[in-house]
Design a protein around this motif. Sequence first.
Motif, PDB file in Angstrom:
ATOM      1  N   HIS A 145       0.826  -1.213   0.000  1.00 43.17           N
ATOM      2  CA  HIS A 145       0.000   0.000   0.000  1.00 43.17           C
ATOM      3  C   HIS A 145       0.860   1.263   0.000  1.00 43.17           C
ATOM      4  CE1 HIS A 145       1.007  -0.628   4.199  1.00 43.17           C
ATOM      5  NE2 HIS A 145       0.519   0.554   4.533  1.00 43.17           N
ATOM      6  N   TYR A 146       2.127   1.143   0.421  1.00 46.27           N
ATOM      7  CA  TYR A 146       3.017   2.294   0.371  1.00 46.27           C
ATOM      8  C   TYR A 146       3.229   2.791  -1.061  1.00 46.27           C
ATOM      9  CZ  TYR A 146       4.417   1.463   5.256  1.00 46.27           C
ATOM     10  OH  TYR A 146       4.439   1.313   6.629  1.00 46.27           O
ATOM     11  N   PHE A 147       2.997   1.939  -2.037  1.00 49.25           N
ATOM     12  CA  PHE A 147       3.181   2.299  -3.443  1.00 49.25           C
ATOM     13  C   PHE A 147       1.855   2.641  -4.123  1.00 49.25           C
ATOM     14  CE2 PHE A 147       6.596  -0.552  -2.195  1.00 49.25           C
ATOM     15  CZ  PHE A 147       7.707   0.198  -2.540  1.00 49.25           C
ATOM     16  N   GLY A 148       0.794   2.744  -3.314  1.00 47.11           N
ATOM     17  CA  GLY A 148      -0.519   3.086  -3.858  1.00 47.11           C
ATOM     18  C   GLY A 148      -1.500   1.940  -3.704  1.00 47.11           C
ATOM     19  N   ALA A 149      -2.718   2.286  -3.325  1.00 49.56           N
ATOM     20  CA  ALA A 149      -3.722   1.263  -3.022  1.00 49.56           C
ATOM     21  C   ALA A 149      -4.093   0.435  -4.246  1.00 49.56           C
ATOM     22  CB  ALA A 149      -4.967   1.926  -2.431  1.00 49.56           C
ATOM     23  N   GLU A 150      -4.316   1.080  -5.356  1.00 48.19           N
ATOM     24  CA  GLU A 150      -4.745   0.330  -6.551  1.00 48.19           C
ATOM     25  C   GLU A 150      -3.630  -0.575  -7.052  1.00 48.19           C
ATOM     26  OE1 GLU A 150      -7.786  -0.015  -7.682  1.00 48.19           O
ATOM     27  OE2 GLU A 150      -8.290   1.208  -5.939  1.00 48.19           O
ATOM     28  N   ARG A 151      -2.409  -0.098  -7.005  1.00 48.95           N
ATOM     29  CA  ARG A 151      -1.282  -0.941  -7.419  1.00 48.95           C
ATOM     30  C   ARG A 151      -1.164  -2.152  -6.488  1.00 48.95           C
ATOM     31  NH1 ARG A 151       4.392   1.949  -8.386  1.00 48.95           N
ATOM     32  NH2 ARG A 151       3.105   2.849 -10.040  1.00 48.95           N
ATOM     33  N   ALA A 152      -1.372  -1.909  -5.185  1.00 51.59           N
ATOM     34  CA  ALA A 152      -1.278  -3.004  -4.219  1.00 51.59           C
ATOM     35  C   ALA A 152      -2.395  -4.023  -4.427  1.00 51.59           C
ATOM     36  CB  ALA A 152      -1.348  -2.444  -2.800  1.00 51.59           C
ATOM     37  N   ARG A 153      -3.591  -3.542  -4.703  1.00 48.56           N
ATOM     38  CA  ARG A 153      -4.713  -4.463  -4.961  1.00 48.56           C
ATOM     39  C   ARG A 153      -4.473  -5.275  -6.231  1.00 48.56           C
ATOM     40  NH1 ARG A 153      -9.747  -4.437  -3.379  1.00 48.56           N
ATOM     41  NH2 ARG A 153     -10.484  -4.405  -5.540  1.00 48.56           N
ATOM     42  N   ALA A 154      -3.939  -4.636  -7.256  1.00 47.94           N
ATOM     43  CA  ALA A 154      -3.657  -5.347  -8.510  1.00 47.94           C
ATOM     44  C   ALA A 154      -2.600  -6.425  -8.291  1.00 47.94           C
ATOM     45  CB  ALA A 154      -3.199  -4.359  -9.578  1.00 47.94           C
ATOM     46  N   ARG A 155      -1.600  -6.119  -7.499  1.00 54.77           N
ATOM     47  CA  ARG A 155      -0.573  -7.112  -7.197  1.00 54.77           C
ATOM     48  C   ARG A 155      -1.168  -8.289  -6.437  1.00 54.77           C
ATOM     49  NH1 ARG A 155       2.642  -8.848  -3.185  1.00 54.77           N
ATOM     50  NH2 ARG A 155       4.754  -9.537  -3.754  1.00 54.77           N
ATOM     51  N   TYR A 156      -2.050  -7.988  -5.488  1.00 60.52           N
ATOM     52  CA  TYR A 156      -2.688  -9.056  -4.717  1.00 60.52           C
ATOM     53  C   TYR A 156      -3.482  -9.983  -5.645  1.00 60.52           C
ATOM     54  CZ  TYR A 156      -5.527 -11.370  -1.164  1.00 60.52           C
ATOM     55  OH  TYR A 156      -6.137 -12.311  -0.370  1.00 60.52           O
ATOM     56  N   LEU A 157      -4.203  -9.420  -6.587  1.00 62.88           N
ATOM     57  CA  LEU A 157      -4.982 -10.224  -7.529  1.00 62.88           C
ATOM     58  C   LEU A 157      -4.074 -11.095  -8.386  1.00 62.88           C
ATOM     59  CD1 LEU A 157      -7.680 -10.945  -8.867  1.00 62.88           C
ATOM     60  CD2 LEU A 157      -7.388  -8.948 -10.348  1.00 62.88           C
ATOM     61  N   ARG A 158      -2.968 -10.538  -8.862  1.00 62.27           N
ATOM     62  CA  ARG A 158      -2.032 -11.323  -9.671  1.00 62.27           C
ATOM     63  C   ARG A 158      -1.432 -12.459  -8.857  1.00 62.27           C
ATOM     64  NH1 ARG A 158      -0.154  -6.184 -11.087  1.00 62.27           N
ATOM     65  NH2 ARG A 158       1.719  -6.498  -9.828  1.00 62.27           N
ATOM     66  N   THR A 160      -2.585 -13.952  -5.975  1.00 64.66           N
ATOM     67  CA  THR A 160      -3.485 -14.942  -5.373  1.00 64.66           C
ATOM     68  C   THR A 160      -4.558 -15.466  -6.325  1.00 64.66           C
ATOM     69  OG1 THR A 160      -5.074 -13.280  -4.593  1.00 64.66           O
ATOM     70  CG2 THR A 160      -3.196 -13.782  -3.149  1.00 64.66           C
ATOM     71  N   GLY A 161      -4.806 -14.709  -7.390  1.00 69.14           N
ATOM     72  CA  GLY A 161      -5.862 -15.119  -8.310  1.00 69.14           C
ATOM     73  C   GLY A 161      -7.264 -14.761  -7.834  1.00 69.14           C
ATOM     74  N   ARG A 162      -7.379 -13.973  -6.767  1.00 66.79           N
ATOM     75  CA  ARG A 162      -8.697 -13.547  -6.272  1.00 66.79           C
ATOM     76  C   ARG A 162      -8.638 -12.081  -5.862  1.00 66.79           C
ATOM     77  NH1 ARG A 162      -6.439 -16.677  -2.159  1.00 66.79           N
ATOM     78  NH2 ARG A 162      -6.224 -15.600  -0.139  1.00 66.79           N
ATOM     79  N   PRO A 163      -9.780 -11.394  -5.954  1.00 64.59           N
ATOM     80  CA  PRO A 163      -9.793  -9.981  -5.578  1.00 64.59           C
ATOM     81  C   PRO A 163      -9.525  -9.802  -4.086  1.00 64.59           C
ATOM     82  CG  PRO A 163     -11.768 -10.580  -6.812  1.00 64.59           C
ATOM     83  CD  PRO A 163     -11.084 -11.856  -6.453  1.00 64.59           C
ATOM     84  N   ALA A 164      -8.913  -8.703  -3.735  1.00 63.11           N
ATOM     85  CA  ALA A 164      -8.678  -8.387  -2.331  1.00 63.11           C
ATOM     86  C   ALA A 164     -10.006  -8.111  -1.630  1.00 63.11           C
ATOM     87  CB  ALA A 164      -7.751  -7.186  -2.216  1.00 63.11           C
ATOM     88  N   LYS A 165     -10.057  -8.434  -0.366  1.00 59.76           N
ATOM     89  CA  LYS A 165     -11.262  -8.208   0.442  1.00 59.76           C
ATOM     90  C   LYS A 165     -11.514  -6.723   0.652  1.00 59.76           C
ATOM     91  CE  LYS A 165     -13.043  -9.163   5.115  1.00 59.76           C
ATOM     92  NZ  LYS A 165     -12.764  -9.880   6.400  1.00 59.76           N
ATOM     93  N   HIS A 166     -10.449  -5.940   0.796  1.00 59.28           N
ATOM     94  CA  HIS A 166     -10.587  -4.538   1.161  1.00 59.28           C
ATOM     95  C   HIS A 166     -10.306  -3.611  -0.016  1.00 59.28           C
ATOM     96  CE1 HIS A 166      -9.767  -6.502   5.098  1.00 59.28           C
ATOM     97  NE2 HIS A 166     -10.746  -5.713   5.458  1.00 59.28           N
TER      98      HIS A 166
END
Length: 230
Positions: A145-158, A160-166
């Motif tokens: 999240h230090y690099f931006g919320a949307e970037r962090a969420r996109a990384r999480y999806l890549r 884990t293969g699932r959308p982030a909860k938050h």
Amino acid sequence: MFRAFLHEQDDPEACYSLLARDAVDQVEAYDGPVAGRTVLDVGGGGGYFTEEFRRRGANAYLFEPDVTELGEMPPDSAVVADGYLLPLRDGVADVTFSSNVLEHVADPGTFLSELARVTRPGGLIYVSFTNWLSPWGGHEWAPWHYFGAERARARYLRRTGRPAKHTLGENLFAVHIGSTLRQVRARDDVTVVSARSRYWPFLAEAVVKAPGIREFATWNLLLILRRCPL
């Protein structure tokens, strides 16, 4: 505690049971034994905190707005209710407890007002939250999240293969320690007994007194508040 958090996803029972024991220990350290007292667990999810309060003899009740967070076996008498508007009369609780909820509400001031309203004069209010600039501020997509919320969420999806909860601005908000302390200290319905890092084993209050540094180093702010006389 840190080792337990590393296994939050694969062993939530062990993680949150340990967290609940530690949290109730903290309540009792500031306010004495909870046995026989009325405790409200606001936003307590699956009820780990409620169950620990009950194991120690408290009359504890869970209020959770999201029915999916209650799990398959919520505590008896759990109530689906919004922390902004609890279905309770004024001053019913000896202890009002909220663990890691403040960062999930859009209006922390209104939420804190409701916690104060349902607490009796002289009663204890326990509030902890994960501040945004903490290494854990992005929750499941931290520390990216230090690099931006949307970037962090996109990384999480890549990864884990699932959308982030938050999602920032929807069910997770950037709450900061400095501004929260100023808001709480300006209130006339509560006094601050302690402001400290919840998990630090040493210098827990000292780190919170250091502007700037505290936003990163505190990890999780614990506020122990006392309801003022009416």
